[in-house]
Design a protein around this motif. Structure first.
Motif, PDB file in Angstrom:
ATOM      1  N   GLY A 308      41.687  10.310  39.182  1.00 31.49           N
ATOM      2  CA  GLY A 308      41.449  11.566  39.866  1.00 31.49           C
ATOM      3  C   GLY A 308      41.752  12.783  39.023  1.00 31.49           C
ATOM      4  O   GLY A 308      42.606  12.759  38.139  1.00 31.49           O
ATOM      5  N   PHE A 309      41.027  13.843  39.311  1.00 29.70           N
ATOM      6  CA  PHE A 309      41.254  15.151  38.687  1.00 29.70           C
ATOM      7  C   PHE A 309      41.501  16.159  39.790  1.00 29.70           C
ATOM      8  O   PHE A 309      40.852  16.141  40.838  1.00 29.70           O
ATOM      9  N   ASN A 310      42.476  17.034  39.571  1.00 33.28           N
ATOM     10  CA  ASN A 310      42.661  18.155  40.489  1.00 33.28           C
ATOM     11  C   ASN A 310      42.978  19.401  39.691  1.00 33.28           C
ATOM     12  O   ASN A 310      43.647  19.347  38.650  1.00 33.28           O
ATOM     13  N   GLY A 311      42.491  20.505  40.168  1.00 34.37           N
ATOM     14  CA  GLY A 311      42.700  21.770  39.476  1.00 34.37           C
ATOM     15  C   GLY A 311      42.910  22.896  40.469  1.00 34.37           C
ATOM     16  O   GLY A 311      42.251  22.949  41.521  1.00 34.37           O
ATOM     17  N   ASN A 312      43.826  23.783  40.152  1.00 29.94           N
ATOM     18  CA  ASN A 312      44.110  24.945  40.988  1.00 29.94           C
ATOM     19  C   ASN A 312      44.102  26.171  40.085  1.00 29.94           C
ATOM     20  O   ASN A 312      44.914  26.276  39.155  1.00 29.94           O
ATOM     21  N   PHE A 313      43.173  27.082  40.328  1.00 28.33           N
ATOM     22  CA  PHE A 313      43.034  28.269  39.481  1.00 28.33           C
ATOM     23  C   PHE A 313      43.086  29.503  40.361  1.00 28.33           C
ATOM     24  O   PHE A 313      42.397  29.593  41.387  1.00 28.33           O
ATOM     25  N   GLY A 314      43.936  30.471  39.977  1.00 29.16           N
ATOM     26  CA  GLY A 314      44.076  31.677  40.771  1.00 29.16           C
ATOM     27  C   GLY A 314      44.127  32.933  39.926  1.00 29.16           C
ATOM     28  O   GLY A 314      44.573  32.917  38.773  1.00 29.16           O
ATOM     29  N   LEU A 315      43.652  34.023  40.507  1.00 32.15           N
ATOM     30  CA  LEU A 315      43.682  35.329  39.858  1.00 32.15           C
ATOM     31  C   LEU A 315      44.227  36.350  40.846  1.00 32.15           C
ATOM     32  O   LEU A 315      43.693  36.524  41.942  1.00 32.15           O
ATOM     33  N   GLU A 316      45.322  36.985  40.457  1.00 33.43           N
ATOM     34  CA  GLU A 316      45.902  38.057  41.256  1.00 33.43           C
ATOM     35  C   GLU A 316      45.653  39.377  40.547  1.00 33.43           C
ATOM     36  O   GLU A 316      46.000  39.541  39.370  1.00 33.43           O
ATOM     37  N   TYR A 317      45.016  40.311  41.255  1.00 33.85           N
ATOM     38  CA  TYR A 317      44.713  41.626  40.678  1.00 33.85           C
ATOM     39  C   TYR A 317      45.535  42.672  41.410  1.00 33.85           C
ATOM     40  O   TYR A 317      45.476  42.808  42.628  1.00 33.85           O
ATOM     41  N   PHE A 318      46.329  43.414  40.642  1.00 31.63           N
ATOM     42  CA  PHE A 318      47.198  44.443  41.204  1.00 31.63           C
ATOM     43  C   PHE A 318      46.400  45.739  41.339  1.00 31.63           C
ATOM     44  O   PHE A 318      46.102  46.409  40.344  1.00 31.63           O
ATOM     45  N   LEU A 319      46.035  46.079  42.570  1.00 31.57           N
ATOM     46  CA  LEU A 319      45.266  47.305  42.806  1.00 31.57           C
ATOM     47  C   LEU A 319      46.092  48.528  42.433  1.00 31.57           C
ATOM     48  O   LEU A 319      45.575  49.498  41.864  1.00 31.57           O
ATOM     49  N   ASN A 320      47.368  48.472  42.772  1.00 30.97           N
ATOM     50  CA  ASN A 320      48.323  49.498  42.383  1.00 30.97           C
ATOM     51  C   ASN A 320      49.698  48.861  42.436  1.00 30.97           C
ATOM     52  O   ASN A 320      49.813  47.641  42.527  1.00 30.97           O
ATOM     53  N   LYS A 321      50.748  49.676  42.396  1.00 28.75           N
ATOM     54  CA  LYS A 321      52.101  49.112  42.372  1.00 28.75           C
ATOM     55  C   LYS A 321      52.486  48.436  43.683  1.00 28.75           C
ATOM     56  O   LYS A 321      53.439  47.665  43.731  1.00 28.75           O
ATOM     57  N   LYS A 322      51.712  48.709  44.753  1.00 29.51           N
ATOM     58  CA  LYS A 322      52.108  48.207  46.062  1.00 29.51           C
ATOM     59  C   LYS A 322      51.156  47.183  46.657  1.00 29.51           C
ATOM     60  O   LYS A 322      51.503  46.513  47.626  1.00 29.51           O
ATOM     61  N   SER A 323      49.964  47.034  46.128  1.00 29.73           N
ATOM     62  CA  SER A 323      49.002  46.140  46.761  1.00 29.73           C
ATOM     63  C   SER A 323      48.283  45.287  45.724  1.00 29.73           C
ATOM     64  O   SER A 323      48.155  45.663  44.554  1.00 29.73           O
ATOM     65  N   SER A 324      47.821  44.136  46.166  1.00 29.52           N
ATOM     66  CA  SER A 324      47.138  43.213  45.272  1.00 29.52           C
ATOM     67  C   SER A 324      46.164  42.348  46.056  1.00 29.52           C
ATOM     68  O   SER A 324      46.282  42.185  47.276  1.00 29.52           O
ATOM     69  N   ILE A 325      45.180  41.797  45.339  1.00 29.11           N
ATOM     70  CA  ILE A 325      44.232  40.834  45.885  1.00 29.11           C
ATOM     71  C   ILE A 325      44.342  39.557  45.053  1.00 29.11           C
ATOM     72  O   ILE A 325      44.344  39.616  43.819  1.00 29.11           O
ATOM     73  N   THR A 326      44.450  38.416  45.725  1.00 32.75           N
ATOM     74  CA  THR A 326      44.581  37.141  45.029  1.00 32.75           C
ATOM     75  C   THR A 326      43.496  36.185  45.499  1.00 32.75           C
ATOM     76  O   THR A 326      43.327  35.969  46.707  1.00 32.75           O
ATOM     77  N   GLY A 327      42.766  35.636  44.550  1.00 35.05           N
ATOM     78  CA  GLY A 327      41.765  34.625  44.849  1.00 35.05           C
ATOM     79  C   GLY A 327      42.144  33.309  44.195  1.00 35.05           C
ATOM     80  O   GLY A 327      42.576  33.284  43.041  1.00 35.05           O
ATOM     81  N   THR A 328      42.018  32.209  44.929  1.00 37.65           N
ATOM     82  CA  THR A 328      42.401  30.889  44.424  1.00 37.65           C
ATOM     83  C   THR A 328      41.318  29.884  44.764  1.00 37.65           C
ATOM     84  O   THR A 328      40.741  29.922  45.854  1.00 37.65           O
TER      85      THR A 328
END
Length: 819
Positions: A308-328
């Protein structure tokens, strides 16, 4: 003449300006961080430097002696020192123009923190919060090269039996979450899916025995929340882990992370190629009017192989010092083969052999999962005012094809597809300095199809279990809770409402089942700190257990003709009222955490044994059928404690003990048909039973000469009896040794799991009842033999067991924001 003079003036001005620039030669800042109470050095404490002119932030962390050395340009700096669960120290702004030693800096525990009450250092880190306990995986050598099942099996209060079933405090009614949410990583069959998730991908496990209203109400025993690793250190860093073992165990795990001021990229990849033998033996004694009628012996050897193969890839983008968007995005693709060879012999009462046969089942399985997650987090301020939004979509397909070679050969195939969507919103509003209000919504929507086909020319069509099931479950939940701390007393009060709609269709038999129910689930959690070292917690929660699709699907397992497992389409949910009283005390090097708990359940779901009569090889044979039913009630109470003793820097001991008592009440009525006369006789089975059991775990970590680390873990689960069965006790031991090499960038771990090869499940079952059995079955099951493995891990641009950010900094770990 003017041009040469102008050129000369420019050169002189440039030289003068360059001469005025400050020297960029760096200076060193050194010092040592210790615990103010014990004077013990604090490893991985964070020193933050902020240049007051450029606003640039830099810093470093302490080593195992608590010392640090940071190189930085000359300038004026704000300096702060941080460590998890300790108060942050901010030093006076100072100009640093030469090497400077800050001396010994002492940090004190943050006893007033609402969401971090206590912490116990090192690997056996136990964080006690108002509504959960956190066990950090850390440097646990015995799970190196293992899986999520191995990690859970090493968590106090948790047990994983030889079949892979996870239980909490002796109860299998436990909800498993990934990063605070239901996840495709748990799979359609949780036990098998957890064996495919590598241990290196897990950062910690949260044990929540008294969940707050924020969590869904599923899981009458509580919740196990598995938090996956995410990159937190600045820059590019990662690790590579390789494992080889016997029986066949080849694994590779890669963690890669990149963090800058604007983005955080984190990833975990793993490949495994495993295989090993297993044993399932069954001796069945058939009785007629209290006398032995015949005996049947089934010795089943299993060979399991899985890649089996498993992979988990995520990107967190800091919109500013207080907020962020994370995609996984998570992917899993595995295929397995299970070859079961069942040697069957039948004897009469005088032990004369009647016949022998061999039943071989060759099963292939494909498991494919894809999951997308999107998270938005907005920290309005540093006081905890926060909004999070989550969306998650997953698709999980399992395909199984089996060829059964027997006197009467057959084939069967299962094709299951589950599509799941989740919407979630959580809002946190601090009120004043010590109070907090929360509200939120979660919508879970599942559509599952299961097509089960059995082709058996010699099987009576009446007993052919082929079916096509369509299962839809939609749950809409709303919650609110309020918490506050008044001096040493703290409380968290919550209420959750869940609206459940379930539709089940059995296409082959044209049966439809619809269940709708709306329920309220209150939660109460209280805490009181007697001193800095002693605290009490008291919790109450109302919970439920919804039957999973596999519990509802009436298809039969065909590995054996005489011992059959199947589901029950008419199951109702179990409701539980749970109470928990906890106590924590620290005496210097010894820490004790204990709990007393009580649970009352109605409509309790239990697997029972019933009897059927079928024709096998031309003879009427009593069949043992295992299926779940709703019993009237169950009362469960118990006591548990976990102790940690740090005898010295080289000897660390820990242990846990759990004793519980359970009492079930209920009857089950069904009909047994005489095939000769076609007359049905009602059978009433009484399941009133009262019994107890216990399990204990001991762990010793000792530093040997040449800085070799050893770890020994011993586990024992006591015998357990109920209305229809006696389960024998299980003793097992694990042993591991590790050595850091390559200037601590690499680690070698030698691990022996189940040293004495004693992790076997042995049970004696009576059907239909103990008082008047028609068959008695002795079963021995061992899914995995003794495992020996060697693991090598190499880390680059990161320190061993590097700690993450302190709570409150910009980070989202999926559920790690509890009050």
């Amino acid at each position: 003449m003017k041009k040469p003079l102008l050129l000369l003036l420019c050169l002189l001005t440039s030289t003068f300006l360059l001469a005025q620039r400050p020297s960029q030669k760096g200076v060193s800042i050194t010092g040592k961080i210790v615990d103010a109470k014990t004077n013990q050095p604090l490893e991985y404490a964070t020193i933050v430097l902020k240049n007051t002119r450029t606003q640039k932030i830099s810093g470093g962390i302490t080593d195992e002696t608590g010392a640090f050395k940071i190189s930085t340009p000359k300038g004026t700096y704000e300096i702060s020192v941080e460590y998890i669960s300790f108060k942050t120290i901010k030093l006076a702004v100072q100009e640093i123009s030469s090497n400077k030693n800050l001396g010994i800096i002492k940090l004190t525990e943050d006893a007033s923190s609402l969401d971090e009450v206590f912490i116990i250092a090192e690997k056996s880190t136990v964080e006690i919060r108002l509504d959960k306990k956190i066990y950090n995986v850390g440097k646990d050598m015995t799970v190196k090269g293992g899986t999520a099942s191995d990690v859970l099996d090493n968590v106090p209060s948790v047990d994983v039996d030889p079949e892979g079933t996870v239980s909490l405090r002796g109860s299998e009614n436990v909800r498993i979450l990934i990063d605070g949410k239901p996840s495709a990583l748990v799979g359609l069959s949780g036990a098998d899916a957890l064996k495919q998730l590598p241990s290196d991908a897990i950062e910690r496990v949260e044990v929540i025995t008294s969940p707050s209203a924020r969590y869904d109400s599923e899981g009458t025993a509580g919740i196990l929340n598995i938090i996956l690793r995410k990159g937190k250190a600045s820059g590019f860093n990662g690790s590579i882990s390789v494992t080889v073992g016997d029986p066949k165990n080849y694994q590779t795990a890669v963690n890669l992370n990149l963090r800058t001021e604007k983005i955080n990229i984190f990833s975990n990849f793993g490949y495994s190629d495993n295989g090993g033998p297993g044993v399932y033996n069954s001796d069945i004694t058939y009785l007629s009017n209290g006398s032995i009628d015949s005996l049947r012996i089934e010795n089943r050897d299993n060979e399991r192989f899985r890649k089996g193969f498993n992979g988990n890839f995520g990107l967190e983008y800091f919109l500013n010092k207080k907020s962020s968007i994370t995609g996984t995005i998570f992917l899993r693709d595995s295929d397995g083969q299970n070859i079961s060879t069942n040697n069957i012999s039948s004897f009469d009462p005088s032990n004369t052999n009647l016949y022998n046969s061999t039943r071989i089942q060759d099963e292939d399985e494909i498991d494919q999962t894809i999951q997308f997650s999107l998270n938005y987090t907005n920290n309005f301020n540093e006081n905890g005012h926060k909004l999070t939004l989550d969306f998650q979509h997953s698709a999980n397909r399992e395909i199984e094809n089996a060829i059964i070679i027997d006197t009467n050969p057959e084939t069967n195939a299962t094709n299951e597809l589950s599509l799941d969507n989740l919407l979630q919103a959580d809002y946190v509003l601090p009120i004043g300095k010590n109070s907090q209000f929360e509200a939120g919504y979660r919508g879970s929507f599942q559509d599952l199809t299961s097509d089960y086909l059995v082709i058996a020319p010699n099987l009576d069509p009446e007993y052919n279990p082929s079916n096509n099931l369509e299962f839809t479950q939609n749950v809409n939940a709303f919650y609110t809770q309020f918490g506050s701390k008044i001096n040493k007393f703290s409380y968290l009060l919550g209420l959750r409402a869940e609206i459940t709609n379930i539709d089940i269709k059995l296409i082959n038999t044209n049966e439809d089942y619809t269940k709708k129910y709306t329920d309220l689930f209150p939660t109460l959690n209280f805490g009181y700190e007697l001193t800095e070292d002693q605290s009490f917690t008291l919790g109450y929660s109302r919970r439920l257990r919804r039957p999973r699709s596999r519990y509802l699907n009436p298809f039969e397992n065909r590995a054996s003709e005489t011992v059959i497992s199947k589901g029950n389409v008419d199951l109702d949910p179990t409701y539980t009222n749970s109470f928990d009283l906890g106590y924590l005390n620290k005496w210097g090097k010894l820490t004790l955490n204990s709990s007393i708990y009580y649970q009352h359940s109605t409509n309790n779901i239990a697997r029972i044994n019933s009897q059927e009569v079928r024709i096998i090889n031309g003879k009427e044979t009593n069949i043992l059928v295992r299926q779940p039913i709703n019993l009237s009630s169950e009362d469960r109470s118990g006591f548990e404690f976990t102790a940690n003793y740090n005898a010295s820097k080289k000897v660390k001991l820990s242990g846990s003990f759990n004793f519980y008592q359970f009492e079930t009440k209920g009857e089950y009525v069904y009909n047994v048909t005489d095939l000769a006369t076609n007359v049905s006789t009602p059978v009433t089975q009484n399941f009133d039973a009262k019994n107890n059991s216990w399990f204990t775990r001991f762990d010793a970590k000792i530093t040997l000469p040449w800085n070799i680390q050893s770890q020994t873990r011993i586990f024992y689960r006591g015998p357990k009896n109920d209305a229809q069965s006696n389960v024998k006790g299980i003793l097992s031991a694990n042993l591991a040794f590790s050595k850091d090499i390559l200037k601590d960038k690499g680690t070698l771990v030698f691990n022996v799991s189940d040293v004495f090869n004693t992790r076997k499940y042995q049970v004696e079952s009576y059907a239909p009842s103990r008082e008047n059995p028609t068959n008695i079955t002795d079963q021995t099951f061992q899914r995995r033999m003794r495992q020996i493995s060697l693991n090598f891990t190499y880390r680059f641009n990161q320190k061993k067991n590097q700690r993450g950010r302190k709570s409150g900094q910009r980070e989202n770990s999926g559920g790690d924001g509890e009050f």
